[in-house]
Design a protein around this motif. Structure first.
Motif, short mmCIF file in Angstrom:
data_model
loop_
_atom_site.label_atom_id
_atom_site.label_comp_id
_atom_site.label_asym_id
_atom_site.label_seq_id
_atom_site.Cartn_x
_atom_site.Cartn_y
_atom_site.Cartn_z
N VAL A 117 -2.56 31.53 2.51
CA VAL A 117 -2.21 30.84 3.85
C VAL A 117 -0.95 30.62 4.19
O VAL A 117 -0.77 31.27 5.14
CB VAL A 117 -3.63 30.32 4.10
CG1 VAL A 117 -2.72 29.43 5.87
CG2 VAL A 117 -4.37 29.94 4.05
N PRO A 118 0.35 29.55 3.34
CA PRO A 118 1.56 29.79 3.64
C PRO A 118 2.32 30.88 3.41
O PRO A 118 2.96 31.47 5.04
CB PRO A 118 1.64 28.95 2.79
CG PRO A 118 1.13 28.21 2.24
CD PRO A 118 -0.35 28.97 2.54
N PHE A 124 3.27 36.50 8.69
CA PHE A 124 2.50 37.33 9.88
C PHE A 124 2.35 36.69 11.10
O PHE A 124 2.57 36.93 12.39
CB PHE A 124 0.46 37.91 9.03
CG PHE A 124 1.21 39.39 8.04
CD1 PHE A 124 1.79 40.26 8.55
CD2 PHE A 124 0.96 38.24 7.22
CE1 PHE A 124 1.46 41.09 7.20
CE2 PHE A 124 0.25 39.82 6.00
CZ PHE A 124 0.81 41.25 6.10
N GLY A 125 2.65 35.87 10.84
CA GLY A 125 2.53 34.76 11.98
C GLY A 125 1.34 34.22 12.05
O GLY A 125 0.23 34.28 11.30
N ILE A 126 1.33 33.38 13.04
CA ILE A 126 -0.14 32.77 13.40
C ILE A 126 -0.68 33.51 14.21
O ILE A 126 -2.26 32.73 14.65
CB ILE A 126 0.34 31.25 13.12
CG1 ILE A 126 0.16 31.16 14.97
CG2 ILE A 126 0.35 30.14 12.65
CD1 ILE A 126 0.68 29.78 15.68
N ALA A 130 -2.98 37.98 10.36
CA ALA A 130 -2.72 36.98 9.31
C ALA A 130 -4.21 37.01 8.54
O ALA A 130 -4.09 37.44 7.99
CB ALA A 130 -2.28 35.74 9.26
N LYS A 131 -5.01 36.35 10.02
CA LYS A 131 -6.72 35.92 9.29
C LYS A 131 -6.99 36.80 9.30
O LYS A 131 -7.86 36.88 7.93
CB LYS A 131 -7.27 35.09 10.38
CG LYS A 131 -6.66 34.16 11.02
CD LYS A 131 -7.18 33.25 12.25
CE LYS A 131 -6.57 32.84 12.98
NZ LYS A 131 -4.95 32.64 13.00
N ALA A 203 -8.52 30.82 5.83
CA ALA A 203 -8.23 31.08 7.29
C ALA A 203 -7.68 30.11 8.16
O ALA A 203 -6.42 30.61 8.99
CB ALA A 203 -7.79 32.75 8.03
N GLU A 204 -8.62 30.15 9.16
CA GLU A 204 -8.94 29.15 11.02
C GLU A 204 -8.08 28.14 9.97
O GLU A 204 -7.20 27.27 11.45
CB GLU A 204 -10.43 29.22 10.88
CG GLU A 204 -10.55 30.48 11.26
CD GLU A 204 -12.30 30.69 12.92
OE1 GLU A 204 -12.65 31.00 12.86
OE2 GLU A 204 -13.05 29.46 12.03
#
Length: 259
Positions: A117-118, A124-126, A130-131, A203-204
């Protein structure tokens, strides 16, 4: 070979043990919540949980969160399943490719999606990309393992017999390899769907403004345990529903599988 039709009501009768178990768990939950041995703020009753779920549904939050999570999980699952299946067929059928790819995949498999996740956020940012990629990563590795194993177990003699009879590669794939590996592919998709939900939570929690796991995190910050239980129930029911749908599709199109 034709599929043997299932007797009417057989599917419904099979739900009996599962419903019985659910009833026992619900009764134990009710008794424990009313026993006073656990603080009401830590273990809500089934009634409070149902009321929290109803409130979420009436406010529209449940529909919005469910839609956001389904979109992320669905797109990530589709991407990971397609790539994982293609890679699994390739490595399972071609030993040379397997020797090159398997060590890399084996290195990546123990690394959970939540650990990335980091890194995904930095790259890719938030945003949603990314998710979806995190979910696809987890699904890809899970699906690859099952498909690779299923394809590699197809008897070589069957493929050699088809080739000796003059069957081109396309027919050997569609009429020999694919039917033989189909049960493994079905198992891969069912397992991959559950992995997609696990990766969805990671991811969330890594940064989102909607979704089932996001709502769990927000409710946890305010110690709304009843709403947390409601969210967990929705996640569990979503997983069961997806698995039942995939199992039904498997019985329809892969009728020689025991799934």
């Amino acid at each position: 070979m034709h599929a043997t039709p299932s007797p009417p009501g057989r599917g419904l009768a099979g739900l009996g043990p599962a419903l019985g178990t659910a009833g026992v768990v619900l009764a134990l939950w009710y008794l424990l919540a009313h026993s006073g041995s656990v603080a009401p703020g830590l273990l809500p009753t089934p009634g409070r949980t149902a009321a929290a779920l109803a409130d979420s549904a009436r406010s529209g939050a449940l529909a919005a969160d469910l839609g956001a999570s389904l979109s992320r999980a669905g797109q990530g699952f589709a991407l990971g399943a397609v790539i994982g299946s293609a890679l699994g067929f390739t490595t399972g059928y071609l030993p040379v490719v397997s020797a090159a790819v398997t060590p890399v995949v084996s290195f990546l498999r123990p690394i959970p999606a939540i650990a990335l996740v980091p890194l995904a956020t930095a790259w890719f940012g938030i945003g949603e990309s990314a998710k979806r990629l995190l979910i696809a990563y987890a699904v890809l590795l899970a699906v690859w393992l099952y498909v690779h194993d299923g394809v590699s177990r197809v008897p070589v003699s069957h493929l050699r017999a088809a080739r000796s009879l003059g069957a081109p590669l396309r027919r050997r794939f569609t009429e020999v390899l694919l039917p033989a590996a189909a049960p493994a592919v079905l198992a891969a998709l069912r397992y991959g769907a559950s992995v997609a939900l696990l990766a969805l939570v990671a991811a969330e929690l890594g940064g989102a403004d909607s979704g089932l796991a996001y709502r769990l995190q927000v409710d946890g910050q305010f110690l709304r345990v009843d709403r947390m239980f409601a969210g967990l129930l929705v996640l569990g029911l979503l997983g069961v529903t997806v698995d039942l749908v995939l199992a039904a599709v498997g019985r329809r199109f892969v009728h020689w599988s025991a799934s």
